[in-house]
Design a protein around this motif. Sequence first.
Motif, mmCIF file in Angstrom:
data_model
loop_
_atom_site.group_PDB
_atom_site.id
_atom_site.type_symbol
_atom_site.label_atom_id
_atom_site.label_comp_id
_atom_site.label_asym_id
_atom_site.label_seq_id
_atom_site.Cartn_x
_atom_site.Cartn_y
_atom_site.Cartn_z
ATOM 1 N N ASP A 1 0.815 -1.215 0.000
ATOM 2 C CA ASP A 1 0.000 0.000 0.000
ATOM 3 C C ASP A 1 0.851 1.269 0.000
ATOM 4 O O ASP A 1 0.316 2.364 0.159
ATOM 5 C CB ASP A 1 -0.925 0.009 1.221
ATOM 6 C CG ASP A 1 -1.937 -1.127 1.180
ATOM 7 O OD1 ASP A 1 -2.412 -1.462 0.073
ATOM 8 O OD2 ASP A 1 -2.232 -1.687 2.245
ATOM 9 N N LEU A 2 2.144 1.103 -0.158
ATOM 10 C CA LEU A 2 3.065 2.252 -0.134
ATOM 11 C C LEU A 2 3.901 2.293 -1.416
ATOM 12 O O LEU A 2 5.136 2.293 -1.376
ATOM 13 C CB LEU A 2 3.961 2.159 1.107
ATOM 14 C CG LEU A 2 3.216 2.150 2.444
ATOM 15 C CD1 LEU A 2 4.135 1.706 3.572
ATOM 16 C CD2 LEU A 2 2.623 3.521 2.732
ATOM 17 N N PRO A 3 3.247 2.352 -2.573
ATOM 18 C CA PRO A 3 3.996 2.349 -3.831
ATOM 19 C C PRO A 3 4.857 3.607 -3.949
ATOM 20 O O PRO A 3 4.533 4.658 -3.405
ATOM 21 C CB PRO A 3 2.904 2.327 -4.903
ATOM 22 C CG PRO A 3 1.726 2.962 -4.248
ATOM 23 C CD PRO A 3 1.807 2.552 -2.794
ATOM 24 N N GLY A 4 5.955 3.464 -4.632
ATOM 25 C CA GLY A 4 6.840 4.605 -4.833
ATOM 26 C C GLY A 4 7.808 4.830 -3.691
ATOM 27 O O GLY A 4 8.555 5.811 -3.692
ATOM 28 N N HIS A 5 7.784 3.943 -2.686
ATOM 29 C CA HIS A 5 8.685 4.060 -1.541
ATOM 30 C C HIS A 5 9.504 2.786 -1.399
ATOM 31 O O HIS A 5 9.046 1.700 -1.765
ATOM 32 C CB HIS A 5 7.900 4.290 -0.244
ATOM 33 C CG HIS A 5 7.077 5.527 -0.260
ATOM 34 N ND1 HIS A 5 7.623 6.784 -0.128
ATOM 35 C CD2 HIS A 5 5.746 5.707 -0.415
ATOM 36 C CE1 HIS A 5 6.661 7.686 -0.189
ATOM 37 N NE2 HIS A 5 5.509 7.058 -0.374
ATOM 38 N N GLU A 6 10.699 2.926 -0.862
ATOM 39 C CA GLU A 6 11.487 1.756 -0.486
ATOM 40 C C GLU A 6 11.031 1.374 0.916
ATOM 41 O O GLU A 6 11.153 2.175 1.835
ATOM 42 C CB GLU A 6 12.971 2.095 -0.453
ATOM 43 C CG GLU A 6 13.560 2.444 -1.804
ATOM 44 C CD GLU A 6 15.015 2.852 -1.673
ATOM 45 O OE1 GLU A 6 15.749 2.253 -0.865
ATOM 46 O OE2 GLU A 6 15.394 3.792 -2.376
ATOM 47 N N VAL A 7 10.489 0.175 1.070
ATOM 48 C CA VAL A 7 9.924 -0.237 2.352
ATOM 49 C C VAL A 7 10.645 -1.491 2.860
ATOM 50 O O VAL A 7 10.754 -2.480 2.156
ATOM 51 C CB VAL A 7 8.410 -0.516 2.234
ATOM 52 C CG1 VAL A 7 7.829 -0.888 3.586
ATOM 53 C CG2 VAL A 7 7.684 0.690 1.643
ATOM 54 N N GLN A 8 11.108 -1.405 4.093
ATOM 55 C CA GLN A 8 11.758 -2.525 4.779
ATOM 56 C C GLN A 8 11.000 -2.761 6.078
ATOM 57 O O GLN A 8 10.435 -1.834 6.645
ATOM 58 C CB GLN A 8 13.215 -2.173 5.080
ATOM 59 C CG GLN A 8 13.985 -3.206 5.861
ATOM 60 C CD GLN A 8 14.205 -4.499 5.107
ATOM 61 O OE1 GLN A 8 13.343 -5.375 5.143
ATOM 62 N NE2 GLN A 8 15.312 -4.614 4.432
ATOM 63 N N THR A 9 10.979 -3.990 6.544
ATOM 64 C CA THR A 9 10.373 -4.287 7.838
ATOM 65 C C THR A 9 11.472 -4.412 8.888
ATOM 66 O O THR A 9 12.633 -4.692 8.560
ATOM 67 C CB THR A 9 9.578 -5.602 7.784
ATOM 68 O OG1 THR A 9 10.478 -6.671 7.495
ATOM 69 C CG2 THR A 9 8.461 -5.541 6.737
ATOM 70 N N VAL A 10 11.114 -4.222 10.149
ATOM 71 C CA VAL A 10 12.076 -4.397 11.238
ATOM 72 C C VAL A 10 12.642 -5.821 11.205
ATOM 73 O O VAL A 10 13.865 -5.989 11.257
ATOM 74 C CB VAL A 10 11.443 -4.035 12.604
ATOM 75 C CG1 VAL A 10 12.299 -4.507 13.752
ATOM 76 C CG2 VAL A 10 11.238 -2.516 12.685
ATOM 77 N N PRO A 11 11.813 -6.872 11.065
ATOM 78 C CA PRO A 11 12.390 -8.214 10.974
ATOM 79 C C PRO A 11 13.287 -8.379 9.739
ATOM 80 O O PRO A 11 14.331 -9.021 9.805
ATOM 81 C CB PRO A 11 11.174 -9.139 10.889
ATOM 82 C CG PRO A 11 10.078 -8.369 11.548
ATOM 83 C CD PRO A 11 10.339 -6.931 11.186
ATOM 84 N N GLY A 12 12.897 -7.774 8.626
ATOM 85 C CA GLY A 12 13.698 -7.863 7.412
ATOM 86 C C GLY A 12 15.062 -7.199 7.554
ATOM 87 O O GLY A 12 16.022 -7.562 6.877
#
Length: 86
Positions: free
Chosen positions: A16-27
Amino acid sequence: MRLLLDECLPARLRRDLPGHEVQTVPGAGWAGIQNGRLLRLIAESGPYDVLLTMDKASHTSSKSAACPLPSSSCGPNRIATKTRSH
């Protein structure tokens, strides 16, 4: 924008956050790390622009003052934002 999703948020939120680099805390390798230490790790790592969390305690904690990273605390009916201090 480089976003870090706290582990209290579903990883699928990244869709749901296109256009952004998204990482998770576990990742990022930080699963299970408590708020104060997590905030220090985030501050030291440098690659993120915003921390997204539902954890109101980490957002309002005095430990969060040590982290220059803006954070947004998301709840079902509200969004609170802490911005970088200059």
